[in-house]
Design a protein around this motif. Structure first.
Motif, PDB file in Angstrom:
ATOM      1  N   TRP A   1       0.875  -1.188   0.000  1.00 49.64           N
ATOM      2  CA  TRP A   1       0.000   0.000   0.000  1.00 49.64           C
ATOM      3  C   TRP A   1       0.899   1.221   0.000  1.00 49.64           C
ATOM      4  N   ILE A   2       0.596   2.156  -0.850  1.00 53.17           N
ATOM      5  CA  ILE A   2       1.356   3.420  -0.786  1.00 53.17           C
ATOM      6  C   ILE A   2       0.432   4.590  -1.101  1.00 53.17           C
ATOM      7  N   PRO A   3       0.492   5.632  -0.312  1.00 51.21           N
ATOM      8  CA  PRO A   3      -0.352   6.801  -0.582  1.00 51.21           C
ATOM      9  C   PRO A   3       0.305   7.669  -1.644  1.00 51.21           C
ATOM     10  N   TYR A  39       1.565  11.226  -2.430  1.00 49.74           N
ATOM     11  CA  TYR A  39       1.856  12.381  -1.602  1.00 49.74           C
ATOM     12  C   TYR A  39       2.584  13.398  -2.453  1.00 49.74           C
ATOM     13  N   GLY A  40       2.818  14.569  -1.891  1.00 48.29           N
ATOM     14  CA  GLY A  40       3.426  15.625  -2.678  1.00 48.29           C
ATOM     15  C   GLY A  40       2.334  16.457  -3.323  1.00 48.29           C
ATOM     16  N   SER A  76       7.406  -2.663  -7.892  1.00 43.61           N
ATOM     17  CA  SER A  76       7.087  -1.309  -7.463  1.00 43.61           C
ATOM     18  C   SER A  76       5.685  -1.272  -6.863  1.00 43.61           C
ATOM     19  N   PRO A  77       5.509  -0.556  -5.761  1.00 45.44           N
ATOM     20  CA  PRO A  77       4.179  -0.465  -5.148  1.00 45.44           C
ATOM     21  C   PRO A  77       3.258   0.515  -5.873  1.00 45.44           C
ATOM     22  N   VAL A  78       3.782   1.200  -6.863  1.00 49.17           N
ATOM     23  CA  VAL A  78       2.969   2.176  -7.592  1.00 49.17           C
ATOM     24  C   VAL A  78       1.984   1.444  -8.492  1.00 49.17           C
ATOM     25  N   PRO A 137      10.090  12.913   3.858  1.00 46.50           N
ATOM     26  CA  PRO A 137       9.156  11.824   4.169  1.00 46.50           C
ATOM     27  C   PRO A 137       9.651  10.874   5.274  1.00 46.50           C
ATOM     28  N   ILE A 178       9.417  16.232  -1.982  1.00 40.34           N
ATOM     29  CA  ILE A 178       9.325  15.138  -1.024  1.00 40.34           C
ATOM     30  C   ILE A 178       9.065  13.799  -1.693  1.00 40.34           C
ATOM     31  N   GLY A 179       9.215  13.775  -3.003  1.00 40.46           N
ATOM     32  CA  GLY A 179       9.119  12.500  -3.720  1.00 40.46           C
ATOM     33  C   GLY A 179      10.353  11.656  -3.455  1.00 40.46           C
ATOM     34  N   PRO A 180      10.285  10.386  -3.818  1.00 43.16           N
ATOM     35  CA  PRO A 180      11.436   9.519  -3.552  1.00 43.16           C
ATOM     36  C   PRO A 180      12.574   9.735  -4.552  1.00 43.16           C
ATOM     37  N   GLY A 225      11.912   7.543  -0.176  1.00 42.06           N
ATOM     38  CA  GLY A 225      10.574   7.926   0.248  1.00 42.06           C
ATOM     39  C   GLY A 225       9.550   6.803   0.120  1.00 42.06           C
ATOM     40  N   PHE A 226       9.697   5.970  -0.894  1.00 42.80           N
ATOM     41  CA  PHE A 226       8.727   4.888  -1.080  1.00 42.80           C
ATOM     42  C   PHE A 226       8.884   3.802  -0.020  1.00 42.80           C
ATOM     43  N   GLN A 271       7.438   5.165   3.121  1.00 45.26           N
ATOM     44  CA  GLN A 271       6.004   5.463   3.147  1.00 45.26           C
ATOM     45  C   GLN A 271       5.115   4.258   2.891  1.00 45.26           C
ATOM     46  N   MET A 272       5.622   3.274   2.170  1.00 41.77           N
ATOM     47  CA  MET A 272       4.721   2.182   1.800  1.00 41.77           C
ATOM     48  C   MET A 272       4.465   1.259   2.980  1.00 41.77           C
ATOM     49  N   ILE A 282      14.022   0.805  -3.602  1.00 45.02           N
ATOM     50  CA  ILE A 282      12.816   0.648  -4.405  1.00 45.02           C
ATOM     51  C   ILE A 282      13.170   0.301  -5.854  1.00 45.02           C
ATOM     52  N   VAL A 342       9.706   7.202  -9.818  1.00 44.86           N
ATOM     53  CA  VAL A 342      10.250   5.852  -9.699  1.00 44.86           C
ATOM     54  C   VAL A 342      10.158   5.245 -11.087  1.00 44.86           C
TER      55      VAL A 342
END
Lengths: 476, 348
Positions: free
Chosen positions: A332-334, A336-337, A358-360, B31, B114-116, B170-171, B174-175, B254, B333
């Motif tokens: 799970w990933i939100p 953000y930004g 990748s979680p995206v 993050p 603030i992105g990875p 960041g990933f 955050q994940m 990541i 990413v």
């Protein structure tokens, strides 16, 4: 009758064997320097109070960087200006100890301004000795924040000016404005009488720490004959007559009589008990039920989008938590930004029986849209043959694509009928598990209580999930 | 074994506490902030210390103080904060103080976003502060590893009396993923050299100053010997389908997960791709890369930076085989599709 004993205090080494070179009897301080005097006043007090062996002395960057040559106590040498931060942690680690932060004027009032102000403001149980001689000693006579107007230094060769450098800073007065400090005093090493006064202040400050774990700040006006380019006698006279004129001596704050004291206790939990405080709960899952689901070869990439406050992120977390309970691979990933601005939110969830890269989610197999912008933004990305679940009570424009399964659910309306809009997301969870047949409804219902934060709402969340399931069943 | 669904940033705190960490000093930054949130929640429950410092600089110097007192101590931040901490990290390295610093890399330079990103590789792996020193750098690629490597970090820090960095992006921070919670360590080492304000320790000194040239050279030589031992004993990496590979992707964090997906896609098309994932960035798996260079055709480094780790890969390859780069910056990413296309272009 008192007896005169002529010897160095126990907390002051007789010979300075930590020094480089072969002269272990003279200090690194210049003739007429105040550091030696103050070291001895501190060492004498530590011995008298019987705390030598529980004292930690933090030395700064500056002439007193080598205080550990002289002070026979635990020694920690700090980076420039950071002594109060180092002292903070030393004291927090061992609250029963006595911690001294010893700093010069550049170290404390310039580069270390934030550290001293905040350590004082937190009321750390430490004692700060601040030696103010109005000049940088070790680096060779540059301007200090306490250098007087008109005073020549290597970096103010024509004298400090208001226009270029501003006023000398009065640290004791600043520290005294804070609530937490117990005792703030300015003394000087100007003559025998003032040294006696300084001795009293040193002792009082340490007593406040030893007895009540309170913060004290003692500013000590001191001579630096080498950099002031004066004889020791003239330099001392300058301290008495010139320096003390700008920096008035005396107590700036003293609440020691009423200060109740701070606890010195620290009770660390045994290592074996750490798991008990980490909110680690084993969930009881019927493995037989899971087998019907976890054996399948599948990979779902789910995008959940809507306004902030609609429970978009928590919808994703609930699906993921339930996936975990089925022994799926889950992520799970939100978002953000910049995407978070303007009140929209989305998250990406992977549910799979294969390891997740990748979680995206760029090409969702399932899109959950809780508002119109989400349809506009993500409809085009959904994989052919995929699903769109959307809240038809809020979105009056159905998705256009005809190569997808589109499920319109009046989730917000159903939630409102149950009594709260907030559980619209759970209605969708119910619809998803009924439609997609990914998970066991029994497990989802049974473990929803482990997943949602507000335990009072478990019942209504379950009802919402049932309503979602029912809605899909009734479509058939 | 209990399994929990956790953010990487929470998992690293749970790992730290299970490793016996009793002090956290930090400053908020996205993050990485959830690390401080979790520490603020759990440390006091264990009677341990949590302090939100006035700055990153103060935070790392508090870490220095707690480490000097012999505690297992940590802090966490992201690029701009790590830049500020560089001073203190150098002091910790010089004074040989064990401590753990978690860096959740974001977009840079400057305030960036603030992105990875993985653009702080050089900052973290090459030291970042002044002087001849090295950090041990661990690179988790999942929430599970945030927990596990978070624990390992404290063991390595104490074993070598050296700062250890947990370098994530960041990933990874955050994940959320399922994390199997390990058992706590049985005990933490008693550090005889520490300064604790006790009769047993009052003769001890913690300092990084060595005025005498000769003494400082000896101290530096001692540090270099330590780093050499670390290079010999602590290299960690993961290999994926490298056995018969024609091209090996090298990626960490990541990026390594994306690269692994790309390898799977390429394999299904009959292209013999493999992946080498460094788990330790210092020590870097250079011998493994050297060995692979003997048998494969080319390397592709996948990283979210202008190409920083690629320098270490090239040094290990010693010019024997081509080393290509696929990189993204600014918070993107790379997708498995992009990586796959790059490989196909290279193989053509």
């Amino acid at each position: 009758m008192s007896k005169t004993i002529l010897r160095k205090p126990e907390a002051f080494y007789d010979a300075f064997t930590r020094k480089a070179g072969d002269d272990f009897l003279t200090t690194t301080y210049c003739p007429g320097c105040g550091h030696g005097i103050l070291h001895k006043l501190v060492a004498e007090a530590l011995e008298d109070f019987g705390v030598q062996k529980k004292t930690m002395f933090v030395s700064p960057v500056g002439c007193s960087v080598f205080a550990y040559y002289y002070m026979d106590v635990g020694n920690v040498q700090a980076a420039h200006g950071r002594a109060p931060a180092v002292a903070t942690a030393l004291k927090r680690s061992n609250p029963e100890s006595v911690v001294i932060s010893y700093q010069g004027d550049g170290d404390l009032a310039a580069i270390g301004g934030a550290e001293i102000l905040n350590a004082a403001n937190r009321g750390e149980g430490i004692t700060v000795f601040f030696v103010n001689n109005a000049i940088y000693g070790m680096t060779g006579g540059q301007m200090a924040p306490t250098t007087l107007i008109g005073q020549p230094t290597m970096t103010t060769p024509l004298g400090r000016t208001l226009e270029n450098e501003g006023y000398p800073i009065r640290m004791s007065e600043i520290i005294a404005t804070l609530e937490a400090p117990v005792y703030v005093d300015r003394v000087m090493l100007g003559d025998i009488k003032s040294i006696r006064q300084a001795r009293k202040a040193v002792r009082k400050a340490l007593e406040i720490q030893i007895e009540k774990n309170g913060f004290s700040f003692i500013e000590v006006l001191s001579a630096c004959p080498s950099n002031l380019k004066m004889t020791p006698v003239d330099a001392q006279k300058w301290v008495r007559e010139v320096l003390a004129d700008y920096f008035p001596l005396g107590v700036k704050k003293d609440i020691s009589a009423t200060f109740p004291g701070k606890s010195k206790e620290r009770h660390l939990l045994p290592l074996s008990e750490i798991p008990t405080i980490l909110d680690i709960k084993e969930s009881k899952i019927n493995k037989d039920i899971i087998q019907n689901f976890s054996g399948k070869d599948f990979h779902e990439e789910i995008k959940i989008a809507g306004f902030g406050g609609q429970g978009v992120l928590s919808l994703g977390i609930v699906l993921s938590e339930m996936g975990m309970r089925h022994d799926f691979e889950v992520s799970w990933i939100p978002s953000y930004g910049p995407e978070m601005r303007g009140g929209t939110a989305n998250c990406s969830v992977h549910l799979s029986n294969k390891k997740i890269g990748s979680p995206v989610v760029d090409r969702p197999t399932v899109l959950v849209a809780m508002n119109l912008p989400s349809i506009d933004k993500f409809e085009k990305d959904v994989m052919e043959g995929g699903y769109i679940f959307y809240d038809s009570s809020l979105i009056n424009k159905a998705p256009k694509r005809n190569d997808l399964h589109v499920i319109a659910i009046p989730a917000t309306k159903i939630a409102d009928e149950l009594g709260t809009t907030k559980i619209a997301n759970m209605v969708i969870v119910g619809a998803m598990i009924e439609k997609l047949k990914l998970m066991s409804q029994e497990i989802v219902i049974d473990s929803i209580g482990e997943v949602i934060k507000n335990k009072k709402l478990i019942g209504i969340n379950k009802q919402a999930i049932y309503k979602g399931i029912e809605f899909i069943k009734n479509l058939k | 074994m209990a399994k929990q669904f956790l953010k990487g940033n929470e998992a690293v705190i749970k790992g730290a506490m299970l490793a016996g960490c009793t002090a956290y000093y930090g400053y908020p930054i996205t993050p990485a902030s959830e690390i401080a949130h979790a520490a603020a929640k759990y440390f006091p429950r264990a009677g341990a210390t949590f302090v939100q410092a006035e700055s990153e600089v103060a935070a790392i110097n508090m870490v220095y103080g707690a480490a000097a007192a012999g505690e297992r101590v940590m802090t966490a931040s992201s690029g701009p904060g790590i830049s500020l901490k560089a001073e203190g990290i150098s002091y910790c390295a010089g004074a040989e103080l064990p401590c753990v610093i978690v860096s959740i890399m974001r977009g840079g330079p400057g305030l960036g976003n603030i992105g990875p990103e993985q653009s702080d590789y050089n900052q973290l792996v090459k030291g970042g502060g002044h002087g001849n020193y090295k950090n041990i750098v661990l690179a988790p690629n999942s929430a599970q590893e945030m927990c596990d490597l978070g624990m390992l970090a404290f063991e390595l820090a104490d074993k070598y009396r050296n700062p250890v960095i947990v370098a994530a992006d960041g990933f990874i921070g955050q994940m959320m993923e399922p994390v199997v919670i390990p058992e706590p360590v049985k005990e933490v080492p008693d550090k005889k050299w520490a300064v604790k304000g006790t009769p047993e320790t009052y003769k001890n000194v913690v300092t990084s100053i060595e005025l005498d040239f000769h003494d400082l050279e000896i101290h530096n030589q001692k540090l270099q010997k330590k780093y050499a031992i670390i290079e010999e004993q602590e290299v960690r990496y993961e290999e994926y389908r490298t056995d018969d590979a024609d091209i090996v992707l090298v990626a960490y964090g990541i990026s390594s997960r994306v690269a692994q997906s790309a390898v799977n896609e390429l394999r299904s098309e009959g292209i013999k791709a493999g992946l080498l994932r460094p788990i330790t960035l210092f020590p870097f798996p250079k011998l493994k890369i050297k060995e692979l260079a003997e048998k494969i055709n080319s390397f592709l480094v996948v990283e979210m930076s202008n190409g920083q780790m690629i320098d270490d890969v090239r040094l290990a390859v010693e010019g024997k085989k081509p080393v290509h780069l696929y990189n993204r910056m600014g918070g993107f990413v790379p997708t498995a599709k992009e990586v796959r296309e790059k490989v196909i272009t290279i193989m053509r």
